[in-house]
Every structure is written in C-alpha cells, then in structure tokens.
Design a protein around this motif. Sequence first.
Motif, mmCIF file in Angstrom:
data_model
loop_
_atom_site.group_PDB
_atom_site.id
_atom_site.type_symbol
_atom_site.label_atom_id
_atom_site.label_comp_id
_atom_site.label_asym_id
_atom_site.label_seq_id
_atom_site.Cartn_x
_atom_site.Cartn_y
_atom_site.Cartn_z
ATOM 1 N N GLU A 1 5.079 -30.469 -20.751
ATOM 2 C CA GLU A 1 5.299 -31.708 -19.074
ATOM 3 C C GLU A 1 6.063 -33.272 -19.266
ATOM 4 O O GLU A 1 6.662 -33.695 -18.770
ATOM 5 N N GLN A 2 4.919 -33.875 -20.485
ATOM 6 C CA GLN A 2 5.391 -35.217 -21.047
ATOM 7 C C GLN A 2 6.282 -35.557 -21.768
ATOM 8 O O GLN A 2 6.780 -36.680 -22.651
ATOM 9 N N SER A 3 7.073 -34.579 -22.577
ATOM 10 C CA SER A 3 8.293 -34.512 -23.663
ATOM 11 C C SER A 3 9.230 -33.659 -23.746
ATOM 12 O O SER A 3 9.037 -32.922 -22.649
ATOM 13 N N TYR A 4 10.375 -34.230 -24.421
ATOM 14 C CA TYR A 4 11.329 -33.666 -24.136
ATOM 15 C C TYR A 4 12.230 -33.426 -25.266
ATOM 16 O O TYR A 4 12.605 -35.192 -26.469
ATOM 17 N N GLY A 5 12.670 -32.688 -26.236
ATOM 18 C CA GLY A 5 13.335 -33.334 -26.857
ATOM 19 C C GLY A 5 14.423 -32.660 -27.259
ATOM 20 O O GLY A 5 14.881 -31.567 -26.690
ATOM 21 N N SER A 6 15.795 -32.711 -27.567
ATOM 22 C CA SER A 6 16.832 -32.538 -27.746
ATOM 23 C C SER A 6 18.043 -32.638 -29.866
ATOM 24 O O SER A 6 16.975 -33.121 -29.567
ATOM 25 N N LYS A 7 18.363 -31.947 -30.050
ATOM 26 C CA LYS A 7 19.031 -32.034 -31.772
ATOM 27 C C LYS A 7 20.945 -32.263 -30.864
ATOM 28 O O LYS A 7 21.118 -31.433 -30.036
ATOM 29 N N ARG A 8 21.664 -32.628 -31.977
ATOM 30 C CA ARG A 8 23.099 -32.953 -31.691
ATOM 31 C C ARG A 8 22.993 -32.826 -33.460
ATOM 32 O O ARG A 8 22.622 -33.438 -34.740
ATOM 33 N N LEU A 9 24.791 -32.607 -33.870
ATOM 34 C CA LEU A 9 24.646 -32.110 -34.951
ATOM 35 C C LEU A 9 25.563 -33.776 -35.313
ATOM 36 O O LEU A 9 26.858 -34.213 -34.565
ATOM 37 N N GLN A 10 25.212 -34.230 -36.220
ATOM 38 C CA GLN A 10 26.367 -35.036 -36.664
ATOM 39 C C GLN A 10 26.123 -35.299 -38.015
ATOM 40 O O GLN A 10 26.421 -34.502 -39.559
ATOM 41 N N GLU A 11 28.288 -35.799 -38.264
ATOM 42 C CA GLU A 11 28.848 -35.175 -39.016
ATOM 43 C C GLU A 11 28.939 -36.349 -40.352
ATOM 44 O O GLU A 11 29.851 -36.646 -40.954
ATOM 45 N N CYS A 12 28.264 -36.676 -40.995
ATOM 46 C CA CYS A 12 27.496 -37.671 -41.635
ATOM 47 C C CYS A 12 26.279 -37.362 -42.405
ATOM 48 O O CYS A 12 25.443 -36.557 -42.486
ATOM 49 N N ASN A 13 25.747 -38.411 -43.756
ATOM 50 C CA ASN A 13 25.277 -37.884 -44.444
ATOM 51 C C ASN A 13 23.441 -39.029 -43.837
ATOM 52 O O ASN A 13 24.352 -39.460 -42.719
ATOM 53 N N TRP A 14 22.720 -37.838 -43.324
ATOM 54 C CA TRP A 14 21.867 -38.376 -42.856
ATOM 55 C C TRP A 14 20.921 -39.998 -42.975
ATOM 56 O O TRP A 14 20.249 -40.359 -42.053
ATOM 57 N N ALA A 15 21.467 -40.600 -44.781
ATOM 58 C CA ALA A 15 20.977 -41.971 -44.642
ATOM 59 C C ALA A 15 21.476 -43.453 -43.914
ATOM 60 O O ALA A 15 20.881 -44.059 -43.300
ATOM 61 N N GLN A 16 22.638 -43.060 -43.576
ATOM 62 C CA GLN A 16 23.510 -43.396 -42.395
ATOM 63 C C GLN A 16 22.867 -43.663 -41.190
ATOM 64 O O GLN A 16 22.986 -44.488 -40.476
ATOM 65 N N ALA A 17 22.519 -42.482 -40.738
ATOM 66 C CA ALA A 17 22.505 -42.387 -39.832
ATOM 67 C C ALA A 17 21.048 -43.034 -39.638
ATOM 68 O O ALA A 17 20.986 -43.745 -38.452
ATOM 69 N N GLY B 1 21.045 -40.685 -21.658
ATOM 70 C CA GLY B 1 19.557 -41.360 -22.445
ATOM 71 C C GLY B 1 19.903 -41.292 -23.360
ATOM 72 O O GLY B 1 20.825 -41.879 -24.174
ATOM 73 N N ILE B 2 18.692 -40.866 -24.869
ATOM 74 C CA ILE B 2 18.990 -40.707 -26.016
ATOM 75 C C ILE B 2 19.693 -39.846 -26.354
ATOM 76 O O ILE B 2 19.864 -39.411 -27.331
ATOM 77 N N HIS B 3 20.022 -39.648 -25.442
ATOM 78 C CA HIS B 3 20.189 -37.545 -25.761
ATOM 79 C C HIS B 3 21.849 -37.571 -25.699
ATOM 80 O O HIS B 3 21.897 -38.913 -25.739
ATOM 81 N N CYS B 4 22.180 -36.266 -25.869
ATOM 82 C CA CYS B 4 24.044 -36.235 -25.857
ATOM 83 C C CYS B 4 23.950 -35.019 -25.133
ATOM 84 O O CYS B 4 24.341 -34.073 -25.223
ATOM 85 N N GLU B 5 25.591 -35.269 -24.604
ATOM 86 C CA GLU B 5 26.130 -33.635 -24.113
ATOM 87 C C GLU B 5 26.941 -33.742 -24.477
ATOM 88 O O GLU B 5 27.907 -33.893 -26.209
ATOM 89 N N LEU B 6 26.590 -31.957 -24.948
ATOM 90 C CA LEU B 6 26.979 -30.923 -25.663
ATOM 91 C C LEU B 6 28.263 -29.974 -25.167
ATOM 92 O O LEU B 6 27.915 -29.586 -24.864
ATOM 93 N N ILE B 7 28.984 -29.539 -26.204
ATOM 94 C CA ILE B 7 29.431 -28.399 -26.082
ATOM 95 C C ILE B 7 28.829 -27.068 -25.596
ATOM 96 O O ILE B 7 27.617 -26.907 -26.495
ATOM 97 N N PRO B 8 28.936 -26.988 -24.533
ATOM 98 C CA PRO B 8 27.814 -25.292 -24.078
ATOM 99 C C PRO B 8 27.936 -24.568 -25.148
ATOM 100 O O PRO B 8 28.995 -24.041 -25.413
ATOM 101 N N GLY B 9 27.028 -23.788 -25.935
ATOM 102 C CA GLY B 9 26.569 -23.116 -26.350
ATOM 103 C C GLY B 9 26.829 -23.413 -28.026
ATOM 104 O O GLY B 9 26.311 -22.266 -28.968
ATOM 105 N N THR B 10 26.837 -24.667 -27.811
ATOM 106 C CA THR B 10 27.214 -25.165 -29.542
ATOM 107 C C THR B 10 26.103 -26.833 -29.686
ATOM 108 O O THR B 10 25.504 -27.085 -28.577
#
Lengths: 430, 430, 430
Positions: free
Chosen positions: B156-172, B299-308
């Motif tokens: 209850e003290q932690s929350y994680g999310s992920k989002r697709l990023q369309e570029c190489n990891w290093a510049q991100a 916040g630092i999370h992201c609004e996602l297209i539902p189901g993706t």
Amino acid sequence: MLSREDNELLTRIGPGTPMGELMRRYWLPALLSSEIPTPDCPPIRVRLLGEDLLAFRDTRGAVGLLEAACPHRGASLFFGRNEDCGLRCVYHGWKFDVSGQCVEMPNEPAESDFKHKVRAVAYPCQERNGVVWTYLGPAELQPGFPELEWATVPPEQSYGSKRLQECNWAQAMEGGIDSSHISFLHRDKDRDDPTLTRKGSAATKYITGDGAPQFEIVPTEYGMLIGARRKAEEDSHYWRITQWIFPWYTMIPAAGDIPIGGHAWVPIDDEHTWTWSFNWHPSRPFSDEELSTMQAGMGIHCELIPGTFRPVRNKSNDYGIDRDWQASGRSFTGIKGLSEQDAGIQESMGPIFDRSRERLGSTDAAIIQARRRLLTAASDLQKGIDPPALDPAGYRVRSAGLLLPRSAYNWPELARERVQAIPGVFTASA
Amino acid sequence: MLSREDNELLTRIGPGTPMGELMRRYWLPALLSSEIPTPDCPPIRVRLLGEDLLAFRDTRGAVGLLEAACPHRGASLFFGRNEDCGLRCVYHGWKFDVSGQCVEMPNEPAESDFKHKVRAVAYPCQERNGVVWTYLGPAELQPGFPELEWATVPPEQSYGSKRLQECNWAQAMEGGIDSSHISFLHRDKDRDDPTLTRKGSAATKYITGDGAPQFEIVPTEYGMLIGARRKAEEDSHYWRITQWIFPWYTMIPAAGDIPIGGHAWVPIDDEHTWTWSFNWHPSRPFSDEELSTMQAGMGIHCELIPGTFRPVRNKSNDYGIDRDWQASGRSFTGIKGLSEQDAGIQESMGPIFDRSRERLGSTDAAIIQARRRLLTAASDLQKGIDPPALDPAGYRVRSAGLLLPRSAYNWPELARERVQAIPGVFTASA
Amino acid sequence: MLSREDNELLTRIGPGTPMGELMRRYWLPALLSSEIPTPDCPPIRVRLLGEDLLAFRDTRGAVGLLEAACPHRGASLFFGRNEDCGLRCVYHGWKFDVSGQCVEMPNEPAESDFKHKVRAVAYPCQERNGVVWTYLGPAELQPGFPELEWATVPPEQSYGSKRLQECNWAQAMEGGIDSSHISFLHRDKDRDDPTLTRKGSAATKYITGDGAPQFEIVPTEYGMLIGARRKAEEDSHYWRITQWIFPWYTMIPAAGDIPIGGHAWVPIDDEHTWTWSFNWHPSRPFSDEELSTMQAGMGIHCELIPGTFRPVRNKSNDYGIDRDWQASGRSFTGIKGLSEQDAGIQESMGPIFDRSRERLGSTDAAIIQARRRLLTAASDLQKGIDPPALDPAGYRVRSAGLLLPRSAYNWPELARERVQAIPGVFTASA
C-alpha cells in the motif's frame, strides 16, 4: 532441423534463386477466373514468385499475364486500357497483346518498326474449373498441364478458393503435409461441417483418440505417399493416406461420401503465399449444402474480407481468438475455422521460419522427406538435371482414409486403387 | 559526444551484444502482475532485450516466462492453452511448465522419452508489489534480488506503471539522469499535482528560478550520486540529490511529505523501451488522493490508451501539443503531462540518437559519467570482469532535496542519511 | 537506358551524393509562405534533399530554416518555442536565431561563453510571391536568385502550389520534360478548364490528332529548349516549345490568353518529391475564374487532403480511377485531374525507377539529353568544375506554342522572342 543455408535454399523463391528456378518448371494456379470475369474488363494485379504481373482478359476472352511494368519507361500497365485485344499503357498508348507483343506504338512515327522489337514479358495461361493457371518458366521447357483431379472433373464437381497467407510458402506447406496436427489444432467438439469429416463419425473418433500416429512414407515419382496409422477398433487401424506432390501440393482424405480436398501452397513472394484450397467429388456434383458451405468460407475454405483475399480472422486481429471458448475445451484453439487455425499457427512461426532452431519428432517424418526432395531437386536443376513430376499423368492421385486390419503391413498395396484418381470412380473413405 | 562505435556499443542490447550481455546480469521489471491476473489466464506477449517471450500464470499461481516460439516447429505459444500447470502448444499439444521443461508430448509414441530432452528457454520470475521481475542471464550467475525501496515497502506504499516509449533506452534514461531539464521542459505554471513538487512551494521556486544548476557527482558502487546545486535563499543552496543505478535506474526526490519517485528504463529492443515509473512512500500508505492521481496517469505516470501501454498523447499525434497553451507561457511545451513531455522530447531525438553530433554542456556531466560507467562495464564483461552493482543491498537508496547553507561543501556527507533507504524512516525533503 | 551505376547517380540526392552536391548549388522552393503565416507562429517540419529541417518565422517576420535537431542533445526543435526573434528548444531552453546562432543557453552558468561557440545548421531564405526559397549549399558559393518569371511578376499574376509525390524526383521530372505523353495520358474529352488549353481549341485538336511529335532539341546554358512538332493544318505545324532548366524545372506553354505553367520537381528525399506547380501571366492579373480554378486544385494544380499536401486521389486509392469512365473513352485514364494522372503514372514506376530496363523511343530524346546534362554536371562538380545555370538572368524564359509554316526549318530563331520572359510583354500562344 536444417542448416541456415538449406533453410535459405528452401524458402527463397524469387527470380534466379535455385528454388525459384525449380518452381518455374511447373504450372501453377495463378488467380480465379472470376477476378477477370468478362472480356475487356479491368486488369488486376497478380504477384507470383516475387514477380509483379498483371492479368487481363482480352476481347476474345483469352487471358493475358504480363509483367506489370510497361517495357517503355516502366509505368504500370495496371492503369492501362483493356481494349481491342490488347492492354494499352495510358502513358504513351503502347499496346500489348496476350503474348506480350507490342502491337501499337502511337507516339512513334508511322514508319517506325520499333514496336516489332518490343515485347513485354508474358506467361501462357490456361483455365480449368474457374482457375487461371500459368507457367513462369522457359517457353521451350513448358510441360503438359498437370492432370490433377480437381482440375479435370466436370465444373459442377469442383470448387477452388484462395486466401492470402502472411508467411513463407514452405512452413505453410509443411502444415499441409503434417497429418498429425489435426488431432490437436483442429479439435473442435461442436464442428459438424458437411464438407469435412463429420462430428460423431468413426474417423473423428480415431483422429481424436490417437494423437500419435505412426508414419510410413513411400517415395514416388510425383513426390510421396504418406500413410498415418492410428489405432481404430480393437482389431483395426485407421490409415489416413495423403500425397505430397511436387512442388507445393498436399491432399486431404474425405471420410464418407463427401468431397475430397487438396491445397496448393503457391509463393507470392518470400514472405507471402497464396493458399489455394480445392474440393472435388470424383463422381457426382456437389449438393447444394456442400456448395453453399464452401462458398461461405467454411470447410477447408476461409471467410474473406469482401473484395479481398485477406481472411476476416487474420494476423492483425489474432485470428479472432476467443479465449473463453478455448478455455471451455470446446475448441482446442478458440479460433474459428480450419483455415484460420492453420494460418494462425503457420504465420505465428514468423515471416520465414528459421529451421535451424527446430526440434523435430517422429510425426515430422514426411516433412523431413519433402524438404530433402525439394532441396535435392533444386540442387539437381542447378546441375542440369531435369525436375521430377513433369509428367501430367503423374498427378492423377487422390487421398483416402482406410480401415485396415492391424495385421496388414502392405498398406500401399491395399490402398493402391483408392489413391488413384480414376475418372468417375469413387469409393467413399472410412 | 561519443564516437559512432561507442554509440553503437551503448545502444545495442540484443542477444550477443556487449551491452545486452551486461544487462542480462541484472534483474529487470518485466510486466505488471495485473497483466496475468489469475491462474490459467491467457498468456501475454512480452518483448525484452530484443527477445520475444510469453508470460503466463500457471494453475498454482506461479509465473512463467518462456520463449514465444515452441521448440518443436516454432509455432507461437501465444495461442497456447494455459492449463494444468503448463502452457500447451495448440499445434501438436506439446506442453511446457514454468521452468521450460516439456512435460507432455502427446503426438509422440507413449514409449518415447523425447519430451525429457526438450526444454523451452525459460527465465525465472519474482513478483514484488504488483510487478513481475525476471532475470535473462546465465542461471549460474543469477544475483540476489535488488533491494530497491519501491519493491520492498508494503504494497500500500508502492505504485508502479509502465508505458511504451518509441526510442532507444539510452536516450530515454539520459533524460532521467539529467536533472537540469526540469527547469525548462516541465515548467507548467498551473500544475498542482499532489504527487509532485507542489505549485508555490519553495522547491518549485528554486527550480524555476535557477535553470543552470551546478553538478557534482560522486561515483558509487551502485552507480553514482548526483548533486545538483541551485541558488535558493540568500544564504542557502537547494541541493537536488539523485541516483543513477546500474544499469537503468534513475530516481527523483520528493519535496515535502509526498511520494518519492523512480524510473527503470528497460529496453524492449534497440528502438523501443519500457519506461517504468514508480512512486513509493517509505513510511506511510498513499492517501486516496495520491493513489487516484497515480492511477489516472498523472504525476510521473502516463495516461494510456485503454487496453494498451501506449500513451494517449504519443509520437503519432505530436503528444497533443497545444500551441496556444505553449504560446501563452502557462506551459513551456504545450504538452500535457510530465511523462508525455519527457517521451516527446526523448523520442524526437530519433529511434537511436547519434551521439557523435551532440554538443554537451556543463549540466550534462552526469550523463557523460553514466555512459562511461556503462561502456566500461560492458567492455570489462567481455574481458571476464564481473559487472558492478550485483549486491542486492546496494540498491537501498533514495533521492532527496536539501536546503544547505551556501558555505556547505560536503553535501554527500550532510545528505548521507537522507539518501539511505532505511525501512520505515523518512524525513520529508525540502 | 542507363546503367545501374548511372541510375544511382541520377536518383540519389542525399548529403554527400554527387547529384545531391549539384542540387545544393541552386536555390529551391522550400515551402509556401502561408505555412508559416505570422511572426512567432509555430515552426513546421520541412524535409529537403534528405535533410530534416524546421521552418519558422521570427518576431520581425524573417524566415528561418534550421536543422531539426537541437545541436545540444538532438531534441527536435519542432516542439520549440518561437519567441523573441528565435526558436527555443524546450528541453533546456537553448535558443537559436534565423542565422542558426545560439543566442541563449540558460542552463549554462551566466559567465559561460559556450553559446557563442554553438550554431545550428541554418539555410538562407527568400520569399517570392508566396513561396519561401532556400539555398542548401556552401555559403561562399551562393548564387543570385534565379529570375524565373513566376517569381518576379507582381503577386496578383502568379500562383504556386505544391503536392507530395511518392517517388524519386527524376522520374517525376522526366514526365514534365516529356511533351509527348499529353496526347495520351491527359486526353479527357470533357475537360474545359480556363487555365488549360481549352476544349475545342486548335491546339487541343493538334495535340490529340498527332500523338507522335517530332522532337528537336537545342542545348542552352540554362538547360535546353525543346521543340515538339505536330501536324496542324495542311500547310502548318504546331510547335510546342518548352524548356528544361537546371536542375529540376520544366515549363508548359499556354494556348491563347491564359496563364503559362511551370513545375519544379524538388526532392524531399530519394523516394519522395515536392512537385511544385506554378501558373503566371506575364502581363495581367489572373481573372477570378482563373484564380478560383487554381485554388480549387484544378488545372495543373491538385486537390489536396485538407491540412496536408497529400493529394486526395493518391497511390493508396489508385488515384480514384473510375474504370467505367475510362472504358467509355471520355477519359483515357479514368483518373480525374492532370496532376493526379501525372502522379499516378510516375509513381507507378516504383519508388526509384530502374532505368536499366527501359526501352526508349524517339519521343524520349529530350529526357535522354536532360539525363546526360545532369550526369555530366554532377560528375564535373566532383572534379571541381562549376555547375551550369548559375546566372540568375538565364532563367528569364517562358514556353510557347507556335503555328509555323511546314517549310519553316529555323523554329528556334522564329520563336526567339516568344520564349523570352520580357517583363509585361506577352503574345498569346497558338
């Protein structure tokens, strides 16, 4: 398993490749007659063995198959005018007949004879039971037309369809050779299709009951005869006997007095395939129910997006997989349709499957032999040795399902008559 | 600036690449537990470090992560049946458990022992606070699980999310290391998000007021501690202290009693990245307001297209940039959302940024060092030298913001306790 | 026919290629002024000769054309703030003026002089009659602005539009050089457009009546003068006299007191082209009917998808070909619009046409010469020989249609005055 080199050899079929050269020695089904229904109708795009072509029907009804690019400056003849026994490029009015000869060149001076020197690449065409066939090889080596039963029975006894498959031809064809997957991939408890082995039939019981058939393979001039033996009744075996025919045909036995089936797996290019599905009955016209079933894209055919040859249930929508249906156990896959099940699993192997990573089992014996035959034939051709299966009469075969005593060891002998395509003669399979 | 060779070395992460080999020595967040919510639910596709995998939860609840291609003939196990503690290929019924062992091979004769010889590539998985982690390296070298605070606090003290990023990891990831861009890219005058540095706070005033922070960097075993010093009050500096942790973690300080933040920039393949965003509070559960804000993709999370996991505001729609809003000066970018601002600017550098053309300034010091550490570690690994940061306890750090007297020179010492992740102990940042 | 090597030389235009180097020695139309209508409006993306650029209009109204990537870390300036006479990157606030000079670098210490050392690549721009022109070559070699008539007449006498073409520039331009295709491709019996040769006019009769014009070509310093001779009345010839001008301009004669036309075929990259279409009248403003026709995308212009420069009738929809209309013979192609007919046939040759396979006829003489001139000039430039057609005054030409006695052999002499662009002086063409 194949080495990466052999995998390349097996799968690459463009102009100049060894397998492409081999394939160009055989007739192939190219399009449906209904795609160019009437004289002087619009030309359509056709891609075969990596070549971009155009099909058209001229004023007399003859079918032409020309390279798509006008020999002049490469404009596509797709936009051309199909008129007065020829296809006319709209860029400068050059006109070509079905033989590829340039017959008019209106932007050249009247006295010029340039048109006599210009030919478009053109391939000969023949129509059989609603299908246009062509031959893409050297003219002087053109073989006789293959006497496949579906192409030679009266029209009301034959039905053919095609669908776009988004993967290499070889992995698609291997699915057709592999008679063991039907115990799994196609297990749908509620299916009862009048053109397929019926629900509740003995054959269905045998196929479902024994998923580990024993394979015995008899090499033939046309390819091979494949016997898959399953446990049937206490004292009998169910033999599912199918053919693989050079270079891309597979056959499917009927059970009972229903149509026989067959496929041709014809490369569009290295990563796309026309999967042709044929049904025919050797001795009677289809019933209305059979015909409407096939036309609806059921049986071994496929439900297509109207106006296209792309399946409704395709790669982009995961073949419409219904996970609840799959989980219920009524369908092994949750995918509706035999063709869609095949396409789904074959396309899931990737655009060109890398056979250096596979682990083959005992039910893959026929696949292994077919690959060897193809690789050998392609390699032989490079050395100047003629391909096998050029005799039109060699194609007069059909598949069958037989119930034989467990003691029988000579199934090829016992099945001899049943796997011959004798015009008008038909004994319903077990 | 990097040479083209070093740029390739930094950015390419597929199997067999030096950076890919390095990354395979660390645990990584692979998917959300909620993607495979229940035992025997459908498998899902997972792509990591250029490998196509499938995740599934078996009957007992254990998570499996297998190569997507069935070892037999390469059909995708995505279409498989998840049943009775294993994933069964629908082509021929081969079944694999979470360890990758083939446990059933129903198309082989009953007496065959072939199944014992066949294994699918499988990676070990662990679940922490709603995230499934995996390890893609050699089994014998598997390290302990990294004791990152967000993975170890109560759920209850932690929350994680992920989002697709369309570029190489290093510049991100470099965007995450670079603590100077927040004075510009994220300057939105009307933002007042309960999970971010609040509008009107002193920290916001310092960040906005001084866009040219001085960087001081302390190399550590886990990576580095980065101090960014900004002018605060007349006699004080605002120190924003963040960590970069091998091989892809960055952290974000909170200001006040709000959640801390962190990112993991995990390569999907060379041109796509999973950007993981984590919030956690070391000593208390989230408030309802905080939780609903994070769940809404703020916040630092992201609004996602539902189901993706694709952002609503993405590359294809220029991140929804509102030029009027931008021109008004209320938003520096005209793009809504911190994540979208980051993604937009990082993806705008191209699929793989060419670092041979950049002109780095003084605020890029931490980026330069992180690259060197990574390149050195990748190069060392090729020589047989073990990677850094394999000690699970080394990950027990958190970021912080401190107001220190201008005379203070030993910020790492003064901040020592504040950047340690001591369970349950938390002092709100400046 | 060209060798594959020469075909590559002709078609590849990116930085560092011989043809690209040649093209960079000339001014080129880059965008419409209306794309950046007001000071400080949002920047827009511009791709030219394979380079990704951004155009913006600064506070004083000056147009800037900068490389798209910020010199700092490569973020796209597309997302930048256009304010106070410069474009500011939103990543760290670096700001560049229209000359490319970095004028602010707010994330560097106040005492830093780093900004003075950083420049973005910037190209000079000039506006003429609603079109922004630029020069992408070495600054010290910048030629004077080409005095093309459409760019120098008063604004109310000139109209320019652009459309995206999905193929290589050279095959597009060759269509513009080739004055023989108009007898075929553009034959539409019902067309009666006030900006084109009118229905029922003598010129239309001659063009339709003689599809095999005789070509005579006069090399000039600017390129070449092309005479296409068609049978007209019993004692006369209709001469359609057009220019090809280095490196990408073609011209179109008017018949009667209607606007003259011209095209610039400017490469976006190797596989995409901006096709610019210009109309102008040397001695009077356009009529309302002429202007509204051009604005509607008729004449030599094109109907575009709103908000884009992509034609409504394009490759993806087979240019809206109407097969019934084509079959009726009212339209030779069944495609609506001259531009769409050109684009359709030029794009149908593939992204980059392979000229090693073509069969050229006598009406291709001008194309052959234009290729030779271009290949020679590109090759010469590599040897240090300056390109032709750098004299601004050399562009003062216009095309014309003349009715000359059949006995006339010196058409270039007889047409001399008519093909000169003498300001305000105009004799309507035959």
